[in-house]
Motif scaffolding. Structure first.
Motif, PDB file in Angstrom:
ATOM      1  N   VAL A  61      51.574  44.106  58.554  1.00  0.00           N
ATOM      2  CA  VAL A  61      50.970  44.551  57.300  1.00  0.00           C
ATOM      3  C   VAL A  61      49.476  44.683  57.549  1.00  0.00           C
ATOM      4  CG1 VAL A  61      50.504  44.008  54.885  1.00  0.00           C
ATOM      5  CG2 VAL A  61      52.702  43.362  55.893  1.00  0.00           C
ATOM      6  N   LEU A  62      48.947  45.890  57.367  1.00  0.00           N
ATOM      7  CA  LEU A  62      47.519  46.139  57.567  1.00  0.00           C
ATOM      8  C   LEU A  62      46.909  46.498  56.216  1.00  0.00           C
ATOM      9  CD1 LEU A  62      45.054  46.513  59.404  1.00  0.00           C
ATOM     10  CD2 LEU A  62      45.775  48.898  59.743  1.00  0.00           C
ATOM     11  N   VAL A  63      45.960  45.676  55.769  1.00  0.00           N
ATOM     12  CA  VAL A  63      45.308  45.885  54.474  1.00  0.00           C
ATOM     13  C   VAL A  63      43.856  46.269  54.713  1.00  0.00           C
ATOM     14  CG1 VAL A  63      44.650  44.843  52.277  1.00  0.00           C
ATOM     15  CG2 VAL A  63      46.840  44.232  53.348  1.00  0.00           C
ATOM     16  N   ASN A  64      43.487  47.454  54.267  1.00  0.00           N
ATOM     17  CA  ASN A  64      42.099  47.898  54.319  1.00  0.00           C
ATOM     18  C   ASN A  64      41.518  47.767  52.912  1.00  0.00           C
ATOM     19  OD1 ASN A  64      42.193  48.786  57.095  1.00  0.00           O
ATOM     20  ND2 ASN A  64      43.383  50.545  56.396  1.00  0.00           N
ATOM     21  N   GLY A  65      40.780  46.683  52.672  1.00  0.00           N
ATOM     22  CA  GLY A  65      40.226  46.432  51.352  1.00  0.00           C
ATOM     23  C   GLY A  65      40.634  45.067  50.842  1.00  0.00           C
ATOM     24  N   THR A  66      40.230  44.766  49.620  1.00  0.00           N
ATOM     25  CA  THR A  66      40.539  43.470  48.995  1.00  0.00           C
ATOM     26  C   THR A  66      41.703  43.626  48.027  1.00  0.00           C
ATOM     27  OG1 THR A  66      38.879  43.898  47.287  1.00  0.00           O
ATOM     28  CG2 THR A  66      38.190  42.629  49.217  1.00  0.00           C
ATOM     29  N   ILE A  67      42.383  42.496  47.768  1.00  0.00           N
ATOM     30  CA  ILE A  67      43.606  42.507  46.971  1.00  0.00           C
ATOM     31  C   ILE A  67      43.511  41.494  45.833  1.00  0.00           C
ATOM     32  CG2 ILE A  67      45.996  41.671  47.035  1.00  0.00           C
ATOM     33  CD1 ILE A  67      46.394  43.137  49.592  1.00  0.00           C
ATOM     34  N   GLY A  68      44.017  41.886  44.677  1.00  0.00           N
ATOM     35  CA  GLY A  68      44.204  40.968  43.555  1.00  0.00           C
ATOM     36  C   GLY A  68      45.678  40.940  43.206  1.00  0.00           C
ATOM     37  N   LEU A  69      46.294  39.757  43.218  1.00  0.00           N
ATOM     38  CA  LEU A  69      47.740  39.634  43.024  1.00  0.00           C
ATOM     39  C   LEU A  69      48.060  38.951  41.707  1.00  0.00           C
ATOM     40  CD1 LEU A  69      50.723  39.660  44.081  1.00  0.00           C
ATOM     41  CD2 LEU A  69      50.224  37.448  45.143  1.00  0.00           C
ATOM     42  N   LEU A  70      48.908  39.591  40.899  1.00  0.00           N
ATOM     43  CA  LEU A  70      49.471  38.972  39.704  1.00  0.00           C
ATOM     44  C   LEU A  70      50.905  38.595  40.014  1.00  0.00           C
ATOM     45  CD1 LEU A  70      49.112  38.347  36.593  1.00  0.00           C
ATOM     46  CD2 LEU A  70      50.348  40.492  36.229  1.00  0.00           C
ATOM     47  N   ARG A  71      51.172  37.287  40.092  1.00  0.00           N
ATOM     48  CA  ARG A  71      52.508  36.798  40.416  1.00  0.00           C
ATOM     49  C   ARG A  71      53.234  36.368  39.146  1.00  0.00           C
ATOM     50  NH1 ARG A  71      51.423  32.371  45.001  1.00  0.00           N
ATOM     51  NH2 ARG A  71      53.694  32.392  45.115  1.00  0.00           N
ATOM     52  N   GLN A  72      54.559  36.303  39.235  1.00  0.00           N
ATOM     53  CA  GLN A  72      55.362  35.829  38.114  1.00  0.00           C
ATOM     54  C   GLN A  72      55.431  34.302  38.133  1.00  0.00           C
ATOM     55  OE1 GLN A  72      59.161  37.742  37.329  1.00  0.00           O
ATOM     56  NE2 GLN A  72      58.675  39.346  38.796  1.00  0.00           N
ATOM     57  N   ASP A  73      55.508  33.732  36.944  1.00  0.00           N
ATOM     58  CA  ASP A  73      55.840  32.312  36.768  1.00  0.00           C
ATOM     59  C   ASP A  73      54.960  31.379  37.596  1.00  0.00           C
ATOM     60  OD1 ASP A  73      57.934  33.187  35.142  1.00  0.00           O
ATOM     61  OD2 ASP A  73      59.278  33.362  36.863  1.00  0.00           O
ATOM     62  N   VAL A  74      53.655  31.616  37.585  1.00  0.00           N
ATOM     63  CA  VAL A  74      52.727  30.709  38.271  1.00  0.00           C
ATOM     64  C   VAL A  74      52.324  29.600  37.297  1.00  0.00           C
ATOM     65  CG1 VAL A  74      50.480  30.500  39.370  1.00  0.00           C
ATOM     66  CG2 VAL A  74      51.881  32.529  39.773  1.00  0.00           C
ATOM     67  N   GLN A  75      52.525  28.366  37.691  1.00  0.00           N
ATOM     68  CA  GLN A  75      52.207  27.235  36.832  1.00  0.00           C
ATOM     69  C   GLN A  75      50.754  26.817  37.032  1.00  0.00           C
ATOM     70  OE1 GLN A  75      54.397  26.018  34.579  1.00  0.00           O
ATOM     71  NE2 GLN A  75      55.754  27.671  35.276  1.00  0.00           N
ATOM     72  N   SER A  76      50.068  26.564  35.929  1.00  0.00           N
ATOM     73  CA  SER A  76      48.675  26.119  35.995  1.00  0.00           C
ATOM     74  C   SER A  76      48.628  24.600  35.941  1.00  0.00           C
ATOM     75  CB  SER A  76      47.875  26.697  34.826  1.00  0.00           C
ATOM     76  OG  SER A  76      47.915  28.108  34.843  1.00  0.00           O
ATOM     77  N   PRO A  77      47.696  23.976  36.644  1.00  0.00           N
ATOM     78  CA  PRO A  77      47.595  22.511  36.614  1.00  0.00           C
ATOM     79  C   PRO A  77      47.152  22.029  35.232  1.00  0.00           C
ATOM     80  CG  PRO A  77      45.753  23.474  37.820  1.00  0.00           C
ATOM     81  CD  PRO A  77      46.707  24.589  37.545  1.00  0.00           C
ATOM     82  N   PRO A  78      47.478  20.792  34.889  1.00  0.00           N
ATOM     83  CA  PRO A  78      47.054  20.241  33.589  1.00  0.00           C
ATOM     84  C   PRO A  78      45.540  20.300  33.422  1.00  0.00           C
ATOM     85  CG  PRO A  78      48.666  18.809  34.658  1.00  0.00           C
ATOM     86  CD  PRO A  78      48.281  19.838  35.669  1.00  0.00           C
ATOM     87  N   GLY A  79      45.124  20.695  32.235  1.00  0.00           N
ATOM     88  CA  GLY A  79      43.698  20.754  31.949  1.00  0.00           C
ATOM     89  C   GLY A  79      43.004  22.021  32.413  1.00  0.00           C
ATOM     90  N   ALA A  80      43.732  22.930  33.071  1.00  0.00           N
ATOM     91  CA  ALA A  80      43.117  24.169  33.550  1.00  0.00           C
ATOM     92  C   ALA A  80      42.668  25.023  32.373  1.00  0.00           C
ATOM     93  CB  ALA A  80      44.097  24.945  34.420  1.00  0.00           C
ATOM     94  N   THR A  81      41.553  25.703  32.562  1.00  0.00           N
ATOM     95  CA  THR A  81      40.970  26.527  31.502  1.00  0.00           C
ATOM     96  C   THR A  81      40.919  27.992  31.918  1.00  0.00           C
ATOM     97  OG1 THR A  81      38.714  26.303  32.334  1.00  0.00           O
ATOM     98  CG2 THR A  81      39.506  24.575  30.840  1.00  0.00           C
ATOM     99  N   VAL A  82      40.502  28.829  30.971  1.00  0.00           N
ATOM    100  CA  VAL A  82      40.311  30.248  31.267  1.00  0.00           C
ATOM    101  C   VAL A  82      39.308  30.409  32.408  1.00  0.00           C
ATOM    102  CG1 VAL A  82      39.385  32.417  30.354  1.00  0.00           C
ATOM    103  CG2 VAL A  82      40.930  31.018  28.947  1.00  0.00           C
ATOM    104  N   ALA A  83      38.252  29.630  32.397  1.00  0.00           N
ATOM    105  CA  ALA A  83      37.247  29.710  33.460  1.00  0.00           C
ATOM    106  C   ALA A  83      37.842  29.394  34.822  1.00  0.00           C
ATOM    107  CB  ALA A  83      36.093  28.752  33.157  1.00  0.00           C
TER     108      ALA A  83
END
Length: 537
Positions: free
Chosen positions: A61-83
């Motif tokens: 896999v050759l990636v030219n550039g930067t990537i932003g990934l939106l995954r399904q069902d990712v759990q956030s740790p307790p106390g995590a905020t929008v920031a």
């Protein structure tokens, strides 16, 4: 170098070694590409491989550039905020200290004074505006999806990798995602079953068990091209099968003619009408001729078989999902669900639902609608007994089934077959296998652990285990049932639910789905919360 993603001879497998995709060669330029295919074919795994979260079995896999990934069902740790999702918590805390006059001169020199304004602008693009300090645990699933999408575009990647970005989103949220991608000038690879969203794509890549094929144009164009292609392949297959049948027929005729001729020769020799030497010579010539004829016939048959096999390989042989439910025989006047003056939530001083009343009688079909955060999931938990009301009465028939988005009625540690037996303890072995086969879990597929399945496969397994038995529940409660299903499976579920004679309570933002299953009335929680009409249409 322009942004691009290049897959070279890429092969992917599941963690337990099951092959998904083999020898894939694809190039994704800086355009919007929809990635489609049946549940479990490897769409999510392909995104994970591109982003570096999954190690390929082979290939590059050759990636030219930067990537932003939106995954399904990712759990956030307790106390995590929008920031925290934006990765700017420390930077914002430094900004707050500076505003209070508590920052040092060195700190002030490193402060990004535009940070908060840019964060607000990114959230606004997705039609949402919580403060950066808002805890994620206070947001609905749809609200979290919007915040995560906003965090992706905030980082300004060259490529967006989006796995079912409209899942859990209300109508406004879906429109915000569609508008975002319509205006996106970078590259995007979007896994989705949302036909409206796919119609904004520049290209469609179709993943099947045979490989990956790129089609220029949007979803509508892809469907038209696919129909033409499949018609041509089916024509080739029919022609090849006809040719094979003709060859087999001629070969059988030749065998019968030779048998008749040999029989006549044997009779003449038996009568002594032919000299022995001449009879022997004729027999030798007959055997030699018969052998050559058999070789020619066998070669032609092998060529015809190869043509048939080639044509069949060009068609993905997939048994379509068929959702056929036994009758519940639910009487028209039978009460299946009754709520009277219910208030509920997670804090008594701030209930999410207030003075809510609802009755479902007989085989009614009720849609539970409202924007993200209006209390739909809270109401389902209340009905399922996971929450107790602060006040009011909840009464529900015991033979109901709730399909939440995690399909938690399945035990992820055991196989699909074992789950079926657990939920249908009186079913015999043949009934178990026949029921699972109807939902495309045949033979070894039924032995897969539930926890190893994709989202769409998990939902289908849940349907099989609950609805495949001889006595389906009289009330089905479905929470966003189309979120993880491929489009063919959605259409099959629609057909099955149209024929279902029990009651339905459905949470869905998929208007086409609600219309297809024949919803008769709607409970709008947003209207109820605003003190308007009780929301029942």
């Amino acid at each position: 170098m322009p942004a691009s993603i290049i897959l070279s001879n890429l092969s992917l497998s599941t963690p337990d070694g099951r092959s998904l995709l083999s020898n894939i060669d694809l190039t994704f330029p800086a355009e919007r590409t929809g990635l489609v295919g049946r549940n479990g074919v490897g769409k999510t795994t392909l995104l994970a491989a591109i982003s570096g979260h999954h190690v390929p079995q082979s290939g590059r896999v050759l990636v030219n550039g930067t990537i932003g990934l939106l995954r399904q069902d990712v759990q956030s740790p307790p106390g995590a905020t929008v920031a925290d999702l934006f990765g700017v918590r420390q930077a914002l805390e430094l900004l707050r200290r500076a505003e209070r006059g508590d920052a040092s001169a060195d700190d002030i020199a490193t402060i990004d004074w535009t940070l908060e304004a840019r964060l607000v602008a990114a959230l606004a693009r997705l039609g949402f505006g919580p403060s950066a300090e808002t805890e994620l645990s206070r947001l609905s699933g749809g609200q979290i999806t919007r915040v995560r999408l906003a965090a992706l575009i905030f980082s300004e990647p060259d490529f967006l990798l989006l796995d079912e970005p409209t899942n859990n989103l209300d109508r406004d949220g879906r429109k915000a995602v569609t508008d975002l991608l319509a205006a996106w000038r970078g590259g995007a690879i979007v896994v989705s079953h949302d036909r409206g969203l796919l119609d904004t794509m520049d290209a469609i890549v179709d993943l099947t068990s045979l490989g990956a094929t790129r089609y220029g144009g949007n979803w509508t164009s892809y469907r038209a091209q696919k129909a033409i292609e499949l018609a041509a392949v089916r024509h080739d297959l029919a022609h090849a099968e006809k040719r094979l049948s003709e060859i087999d027929g001629k070969a059988q005729e030749a065998v019968e003619r030779k048998a008749q001729k040999d029989s006549g020769g044997r009779k003449k020799r038996a009568k002594g009408d032919m000299p022995r030497i001449l009879a022997g010579a004729r027999r030798d010539r007959s055997e030699d001729s018969g052998g050559k004829t058999a070789q020619i016939a066998e070669r032609r048959r092998a060529e015809a078989l190869d043509a048939v096999d080639t044509a069949r390989r060009r068609i993905e042989i997939l048994q379509p999902l068929s959702v056929k439910l036994p009758a519940t025989h639910l009487p028209a006047g039978r009460e299946v669900l009754w709520l009277d003056g219910v208030s509920a939530g997670y804090r008594p001083e701030q209930p999410i639902l207030r003075d809510l009343s609802l009755a479902i009688v007989g085989p009614e079909r009720v849609a539970l609608v409202g924007p993200n955060g209006s209390g739909k999931t809270t109401l389902l938990k209340l009905i399922a007994g996971e929450l107790r009301p602060f006040s009011g009465i909840v009464r529900v028939r015991p033979d109901f089934a709730l399909f939440d988005q995690a399909v938690s009625l399945l035990d992820p540690e055991i196989s699909i077959l074992e789950n079926f037996r657990r939920l249908n303890p009186k079913a015999g072995a043949n009934e178990c296998h026949a029921a699972l086969a109807r939902f495309m879990f045949r033979a070894d597929a039924a032995l897969q652990e539930a926890g190893s399945l994709s989202g769409g496969q998990m939902f289908r397994a849940g349907l099989a285990c609950v609805l495949g038995g001889s006595a389906p529940p009289s009330l089905l409660i479905l929470d966003e049932p189309t979120n993880h299903l491929d489009i063919d499976s959605i259409e099959a579920v629609e057909a099955g639910l149209r024929a279902y004679d029990g009651a339905l309570l459905v949470v869905s933002h998929d208007e086409a789905f609600l219309q297809a299953i024949g919803v008769t009335r709607r409970l709008d929680l947003a209207a109820k919360a605003q003190g308007e009409h009780d929301g029942i249409i």
